[in-house]
Enzyme design. Structure first.
Site, PDB file in Angstrom:
ATOM      1  N   LYS A  77     -10.227  43.640 -37.858  1.00  5.06           N
ATOM      2  CA  LYS A  77      -8.810  43.493 -37.510  1.00  5.06           C
ATOM      3  C   LYS A  77      -8.390  42.046 -37.719  1.00  5.06           C
ATOM      4  CE  LYS A  77      -8.912  47.818 -35.266  1.00  5.06           C
ATOM      5  NZ  LYS A  77      -9.551  48.610 -34.236  1.00  5.06           N
ATOM      6  N   SER A  97      -4.706  50.032 -28.101  1.00  6.56           N
ATOM      7  CA  SER A  97      -4.459  50.056 -29.542  1.00  6.56           C
ATOM      8  C   SER A  97      -3.153  50.721 -29.941  1.00  6.56           C
ATOM      9  CB  SER A  97      -5.630  50.728 -30.260  1.00  6.56           C
ATOM     10  OG  SER A  97      -5.961  51.958 -29.659  1.00  6.56           O
ATOM     11  N   HIS A 150      -8.365  44.414 -30.354  1.00  4.59           N
ATOM     12  CA  HIS A 150      -7.037  43.898 -30.724  1.00  4.59           C
ATOM     13  C   HIS A 150      -6.713  42.551 -30.104  1.00  4.59           C
ATOM     14  CE1 HIS A 150      -6.069  47.673 -32.689  1.00  4.59           C
ATOM     15  NE2 HIS A 150      -6.693  48.257 -31.683  1.00  4.59           N
TER      16      HIS A 150
HETATM   17  C1  LIG Z   1     -10.332  49.799 -34.208  1.00  3.27           C
HETATM   18  C2  LIG Z   1     -10.906  49.953 -32.848  1.00  3.27           C
HETATM   19  C3  LIG Z   1     -12.250  50.264 -32.677  1.00  3.27           C
HETATM   20  C4  LIG Z   1     -13.145  50.632 -33.836  1.00  3.27           C
HETATM   21  O1  LIG Z   1     -13.482  49.528 -34.580  1.00  3.27           O
HETATM   22  P1  LIG Z   1     -13.957  49.746 -36.095  1.00  3.27           P
HETATM   23  O2  LIG Z   1     -14.671  48.505 -36.440  1.00  3.27           O
HETATM   24  O3  LIG Z   1     -12.698  49.961 -36.876  1.00  3.27           O
HETATM   25  O4  LIG Z   1     -14.831  50.956 -36.096  1.00  3.27           O
HETATM   26  C5  LIG Z   1     -12.760  50.277 -31.389  1.00  3.27           C
HETATM   27  N1  LIG Z   1     -11.975  50.034 -30.334  1.00  3.27           N
HETATM   28  C6  LIG Z   1     -10.661  49.768 -30.455  1.00  3.27           C
HETATM   29  C7  LIG Z   1      -9.847  49.500 -29.240  1.00  3.27           C
HETATM   30  C8  LIG Z   1     -10.096  49.732 -31.723  1.00  3.27           C
HETATM   31  O5  LIG Z   1      -8.796  49.505 -31.852  1.00  3.27           O
END
Ligand SMILES: *Cc1c(COP(=O)(O)O)cnc(C)c1O
Length: 384
Positions: A238, A178, A206
């Site tokens: 995302k 991330s 991602h």
């Molecule tokens: C954003 C993210 C999460 C958390 O997801 P949410 O739905 O925002 O709680 C988990 N793992 C990774 C790698 C992320 O980038």
């Protein structure tokens, strides 16, 4: 306790590590509004520009009219409605797995996976750059957590061999990291896990929606099946532009999560209208497939331009294109200069990243056009 908190806050300010929130008065998009400022935004995770897509909005509105706003309860009581069931089936089919299960967030999905699968005496192995939720899941599980060097499968293999006697071994990695934007060597990880009898969990927050011929993510791109990667987690907040997350895998995995994942059981289900809107997002991955190649083009344009400017790019082919600065204060100042030039990029500082690796986390989106990427490059030329 209160005195200690005051001291810690003071320390954070002095170290340029204090965090403050921006308050937006616009939707996500290539441009956002903060007060009277209009800024070109290069720090959202809305990689495909679906968070403000008219069809997704319409679906949310229509389904709010039909199902109301709140889900009213947890899934196991009376919060599981038609849209939840439909989206789970659609996600299972899309990821080529027997079943999928919705969670209210990715954070909770990762905590739940670890809680349901691991017990005291087990061993969990994680890439040291894994997302905080995977690391927290490992810590909370009661198993012994060991971190392997970033993307270093030899190191992982060594650690697994040292714990060969342990019955329950789980390996977890981000598909796309991330804060760095690089990809895990999933094929190699799957081979090591198969050899060493460890279960592989991939968090594709991602990659899902962005990578692979159909947008099914890192596993589609790497050509890996559910046999090689039994547990796939993806998020919906995302690239899909809505919210929530899912885990996809076989019948026993999903039933195990329903029975044993406390972060699934003891929380209110996502609002059904939001789930229905996510179904539209999922369809848009196919009906507006142009968004992925357009995004790839913008990534290539940004990287070529940044290279010409001699900027220190990281090894990333994803929409996450961080600019390593090092010092937290310097990263913050660069972010402020860009903002005064109409460009919004947030500075990512410790403890989110390791000390001395503060960075600007630039992200690109299919909502951007080439001209906007050029404006980002111009601003970087002036200030970086
Ligand atoms: C954003 C993210 C999460 C958390 O997801 P949410 O739905 O925002 O709680 C988990 N793992 C990774 C790698 C992320 O980038």
């Amino acid at each position: 306790m209160q005195l200690r908190l005051q001291q810690r806050l003071q320390e954070r300010r002095q170290q340029s590590l204090y965090r403050q929130r921006l308050t937006l008065s616009s939707p996500q998009g290539a441009e956002v509004q903060i007060g009277t400022e209009r800024l070109l935004c290069f720090c959202s995770n809305d990689y495909l520009g679906l968070a403000n897509h008219p069809q997704v909005i319409t679906s949310l509105q229509e389904n709010a009219a039909r199902y109301g706003v709140g889900s009213g309860a947890s899934h196991l009581v009376v919060g599981h409605s038609g849209p939840h069931q439909e989206l789970e089936e659609a996600l299972a089919e899309f990821t080529g797995r027997p079943r999928a299960l919705l969670f209210s967030s990715g954070y909770m999905a990762n905590i739940g996976i670890m809680a349901a699968l691991l017990k005291r005496g087990d061993a969990v192995f994680e890439d040291r750059l894994n997302h905080a939720s995977l690391l927290d899941g490992g810590l909370l599980s009661g198993a012994r957590l060991q971190r392997f060097r970033h993307n270093d499968t030899d190191h992982l293999k060594q650690l697994l061999q040292q714990r060969a006697d342990v019955e329950g071994k789980l390996v977890a990695t981000d598909g796309v990291f991330s804060m760095d934007g690089d990809s895990a060597p999933l094929g190699e990880l799957a081979t090591v896990c198969a050899e060493q009898g460890a279960l592989l969990v991939v968090d594709d927050a991602h990659g899902f929606g962005v990578l692979g011929a159909n947008g099914a993510g890192s596993l589609e791109q790497a050509g890996l099946s559910a046999r090689e990667v039994p547990v796939l987690m993806g998020t919906l907040g995302k690239a899909l532009g809505t919210g929530g997350a899912f885990v996809a895998g076989d019948e026993d995995l999903i039933e195990g999560l329903i029975q044993f994942a406390r972060s699934y059981i003891y929380t209110t289900a996502i609002p059904p209208a939001l789930v229905a809107a996510t179904l539209v997002s999922l369809e848009l991955l196919t009906t507006e497939a142009w968004r992925r190649p357009h995004l790839q083009q913008l990534i290539a344009r940004f990287r070529a331009g940044a290279e010409q400017l001699g900027l220190p790019l990281m090894d990333s082919q994803s929409p996450i294109q961080p600019l390593l600065v090092g010092d937290a204060d310097a990263a913050l100042r660069l972010s402020e200069k860009l903002r005064s030039d109409g460009v919004l990029v947030s500075a990512i500082r410790p403890p989110t990243v390791h000390a001395g690796t503060a960075r600007l986390r630039i992200t690109l989106s299919a909502a951007h056009n080439e001209d906007q990427v050029d404006r980002l490059l111009d601003a970087l030329q002036r200030h970086a």
